[in-house]
Design an enzyme around this catalytic site. Structure first.
Site, PDB file in Angstrom:
ATOM      1  N   ASP A   1      -0.337   1.158  -5.714  1.00  9.47           N
ATOM      2  CA  ASP A   1      -0.816   1.045  -4.338  1.00  9.47           C
ATOM      3  C   ASP A   1      -0.753   2.437  -3.733  1.00  9.47           C
ATOM      4  O   ASP A   1      -0.199   3.364  -4.333  1.00  9.47           O
ATOM      5  CB  ASP A   1       0.063   0.058  -3.553  1.00  9.47           C
ATOM      6  CG  ASP A   1      -0.406  -0.153  -2.114  1.00  9.47           C
ATOM      7  OD1 ASP A   1      -1.614   0.013  -1.855  1.00  9.47           O
ATOM      8  OD2 ASP A   1       0.429  -0.474  -1.260  1.00  9.47           O
ATOM      9  N   SER A   2      -1.295   2.575  -2.527  1.00 14.67           N
ATOM     10  CA  SER A   2      -1.248   3.876  -1.863  1.00 14.67           C
ATOM     11  C   SER A   2       0.135   4.203  -1.327  1.00 14.67           C
ATOM     12  O   SER A   2       0.417   5.359  -1.024  1.00 14.67           O
ATOM     13  CB  SER A   2      -2.259   3.903  -0.705  1.00 14.67           C
ATOM     14  OG  SER A   2      -1.956   2.888   0.227  1.00 14.67           O
TER      15      SER A   2
ATOM     16  N   TYR B   1      -5.029   4.583   2.034  1.00 15.81           N
ATOM     17  CA  TYR B   1      -6.341   4.498   1.403  1.00 15.81           C
ATOM     18  C   TYR B   1      -7.348   3.799   2.317  1.00 15.81           C
ATOM     19  O   TYR B   1      -8.554   3.968   2.163  1.00 15.81           O
ATOM     20  CB  TYR B   1      -6.268   3.706   0.099  1.00 15.81           C
ATOM     21  CG  TYR B   1      -5.686   4.437  -1.093  1.00 15.81           C
ATOM     22  CD1 TYR B   1      -5.125   5.703  -0.987  1.00 15.81           C
ATOM     23  CD2 TYR B   1      -5.710   3.833  -2.351  1.00 15.81           C
ATOM     24  CE1 TYR B   1      -4.592   6.340  -2.087  1.00 15.81           C
ATOM     25  CE2 TYR B   1      -5.185   4.461  -3.464  1.00 15.81           C
ATOM     26  CZ  TYR B   1      -4.625   5.719  -3.333  1.00 15.81           C
ATOM     27  OH  TYR B   1      -4.102   6.357  -4.433  1.00 15.81           O
ATOM     28  N   GLY B   2      -6.857   2.976   3.234  1.00 16.11           N
ATOM     29  CA  GLY B   2      -7.739   2.134   4.037  1.00 16.11           C
ATOM     30  C   GLY B   2      -8.691   2.900   4.938  1.00 16.11           C
ATOM     31  O   GLY B   2      -9.701   2.352   5.385  1.00 16.11           O
TER      32      GLY B   2
ATOM     33  N   CYS C   1      -3.355  -3.350  -3.910  1.00 16.65           N
ATOM     34  CA  CYS C   1      -3.943  -2.726  -2.740  1.00 16.65           C
ATOM     35  C   CYS C   1      -5.290  -3.388  -2.494  1.00 16.65           C
ATOM     36  O   CYS C   1      -6.151  -3.388  -3.390  1.00 16.65           O
ATOM     37  CB  CYS C   1      -4.135  -1.231  -2.978  1.00 16.65           C
ATOM     38  SG  CYS C   1      -5.003  -0.354  -1.669  1.00 16.65           S
ATOM     39  N   ASN C   2      -5.470  -3.969  -1.309  1.00 17.96           N
ATOM     40  CA  ASN C   2      -6.732  -4.626  -1.002  1.00 17.96           C
ATOM     41  C   ASN C   2      -7.887  -3.640  -0.934  1.00 17.96           C
ATOM     42  O   ASN C   2      -9.003  -3.951  -1.345  1.00 17.96           O
ATOM     43  CB  ASN C   2      -6.605  -5.390   0.323  1.00 17.96           C
ATOM     44  CG  ASN C   2      -5.874  -6.694   0.170  1.00 17.96           C
ATOM     45  OD1 ASN C   2      -6.481  -7.741  -0.045  1.00 17.96           O
ATOM     46  ND2 ASN C   2      -4.553  -6.652   0.263  1.00 17.96           N
ATOM     47  N   THR C   3      -7.632  -2.432  -0.415  1.00 18.61           N
ATOM     48  CA  THR C   3      -8.694  -1.433  -0.317  1.00 18.61           C
ATOM     49  C   THR C   3      -9.230  -1.065  -1.690  1.00 18.61           C
ATOM     50  O   THR C   3     -10.444  -1.026  -1.918  1.00 18.61           O
ATOM     51  CB  THR C   3      -8.177  -0.173   0.403  1.00 18.61           C
ATOM     52  OG1 THR C   3      -7.697  -0.540   1.702  1.00 18.61           O
ATOM     53  CG2 THR C   3      -9.272   0.863   0.542  1.00 18.61           C
TER      54      THR C   3
ATOM     55  N   GLU D   1       5.896  -0.962   8.337  1.00 21.09           N
ATOM     56  CA  GLU D   1       6.628   0.178   7.773  1.00 21.09           C
ATOM     57  C   GLU D   1       7.790   0.600   8.666  1.00 21.09           C
ATOM     58  O   GLU D   1       8.807   1.102   8.171  1.00 21.09           O
ATOM     59  CB  GLU D   1       5.669   1.340   7.521  1.00 21.09           C
ATOM     60  CG  GLU D   1       4.643   1.033   6.437  1.00 21.09           C
ATOM     61  CD  GLU D   1       4.059   2.277   5.801  1.00 21.09           C
ATOM     62  OE1 GLU D   1       4.275   3.387   6.322  1.00 21.09           O
ATOM     63  OE2 GLU D   1       3.380   2.126   4.756  1.00 21.09           O
TER      64      GLU D   1
ATOM     65  N   CYS E   1      -3.834  -7.720   3.420  1.00 16.18           N
ATOM     66  CA  CYS E   1      -3.224  -6.402   3.223  1.00 16.18           C
ATOM     67  C   CYS E   1      -1.809  -6.649   2.732  1.00 16.18           C
ATOM     68  O   CYS E   1      -1.125  -7.550   3.240  1.00 16.18           O
ATOM     69  CB  CYS E   1      -3.222  -5.598   4.523  1.00 16.18           C
ATOM     70  SG  CYS E   1      -2.259  -4.056   4.437  1.00 16.18           S
ATOM     71  N   THR E   2      -1.349  -5.872   1.770  1.00 21.11           N
ATOM     72  CA  THR E   2      -0.047  -6.151   1.164  1.00 21.11           C
ATOM     73  C   THR E   2       1.127  -5.815   2.072  1.00 21.11           C
ATOM     74  O   THR E   2       2.267  -6.164   1.760  1.00 21.11           O
ATOM     75  CB  THR E   2       0.095  -5.405  -0.180  1.00 21.11           C
ATOM     76  OG1 THR E   2      -0.217  -4.017  -0.001  1.00 21.11           O
ATOM     77  CG2 THR E   2      -0.844  -6.008  -1.214  1.00 21.11           C
ATOM     78  N   HIS E   3       0.880  -5.154   3.212  1.00 19.36           N
ATOM     79  CA  HIS E   3       1.944  -4.966   4.202  1.00 19.36           C
ATOM     80  C   HIS E   3       2.213  -6.247   4.992  1.00 19.36           C
ATOM     81  O   HIS E   3       3.320  -6.467   5.486  1.00 19.36           O
ATOM     82  CB  HIS E   3       1.571  -3.872   5.209  1.00 19.36           C
ATOM     83  CG  HIS E   3       1.769  -2.475   4.720  1.00 19.36           C
ATOM     84  ND1 HIS E   3       0.928  -1.882   3.806  1.00 19.36           N
ATOM     85  CD2 HIS E   3       2.710  -1.540   5.023  1.00 19.36           C
ATOM     86  CE1 HIS E   3       1.335  -0.644   3.580  1.00 19.36           C
ATOM     87  NE2 HIS E   3       2.409  -0.414   4.305  1.00 19.36           N
TER      88      HIS E   3
END
Length: 275
Positions: free
Chosen positions: A16-17, A48-49, A79-81, A158, A190-192
């Site tokens: 992921d980013s 990355y988004g 990462c969805n992006t 975050e 989104c993974t967040h």
């Protein structure tokens, strides 16, 4: 050890980013507790988004090739992006399986919906890509998808602001278009966002109703990965619990300090690498 046994024993690669993909690792640990995982967070180039598709593909190839060099048996794009723009390119370039997070999330949403109206909360890049509507349409011609960008949820996750008035107000604002569309499923695209699942579920109950299902694409991806490995005889032997190795391209100390919240367990040594 035979070639097949070596492949079974090889680790899973996940990238992921930054931090968000650790929610996928957490779900993988629950679904596949015996698998070793090598996780790469490209913290030098996060997020990355906000990047263009060509840039995202280039970054993704760099991450994936590094994991191939670590001897992984499959790669999970956490990462969805990246999952929106890069999976096919990675599958062409790499001689091993590549799994993303969008198709599993879309499948889980199609299974869960009764009204055939699906909502997605995601980053600007994922929404702009149209990846979720495409994935849903490929599975169901009846389903309609409404995607809503929710960029503030990433920094909130975050910073650890996952409860209270600030995230509640942000979620309320982002859910309003989904409520107007009458969705009965909301995908965390989104993974967040799984870190904010509690406040998002509360918000959907208040804004839309108690019947709304919240789909975690990280959990759906872990379930699909487990089924994929099992079907191909690639599941690691159940002789010991798996390990997690963390790699980052910048700021290993701060990454390690934050990783425990996303991973749900203590983060061991974090290794800094160059891509």
């Amino acid at each position: 050890m035979s070639d097949r046994d070596q492949r079974r024993a090889a680790p899973l690669g996940v990238f992921d980013s930054g931090l968000g993909g650790l929610t996928v690792v957490r779900a993988l640990r629950a679904a596949l507790p015996y698998e070793d995982i090598v996780y790469l967070g490209d913290t030098a180039r996060v997020p990355y988004g906000t990047k263009g598709p060509d840039t995202v593909v280039r970054y993704a190839l760099g991450c994936a090739r590094h994991l191939v060099g670590r001897g992984v048996k499959a790669i999970v794009i956490a990462c969805n992006t990246v999952s929106a723009v890069a999976p096919e390119r990675l599958r062409i370039e790499l001689d091993l399986p590549v799994l993303g997070v969008i198709e599993p999330g879309a499948r889980a949403a199609v299974r869960a919906t009764r009204s055939h109206r699906i909502g997605v909360l995601a980053t600007l890049g994922t929404v702009a890509s149209g990846a979720y509507p495409r994935a849903v349409s490929a599975l169901s011609t009846r389903a309609e998808t409404t995607a809503q960008a929710a960029p503030l949820l990433v920094p909130l996750a975050e910073e650890g602001w996952t409860t209270g008035e600030v995230p509640r107000l942000a979620v309320e604002r982002y859910l309003a278009p989904l409520a107007r569309a009458g969705v009965d499923v909301v995908v965390l695209g989104c993974t967040h966002y799984p870190l904010l699942r509690g406040v998002i579920e509360e918000g959907t109950r208040e804004a839309i109703g108690p019947h709304v299902a919240v789909v975690d694409s990280a959990e759906a991806t872990a379930e699909d990965t487990a089924a994929f490995l099992s079907a191909r005889g690639l599941t690691r032997p159940e002789d010991r619990l798996g390990t997690v190795r963390l790699l980052v391209t910048d700021l290993p100390r701060s990454f390690g300090a934050q990783a425990e919240r996303f991973l749900g367990e203590a983060a061991v040594d974090v290794e800094a690498i160059d891509l």
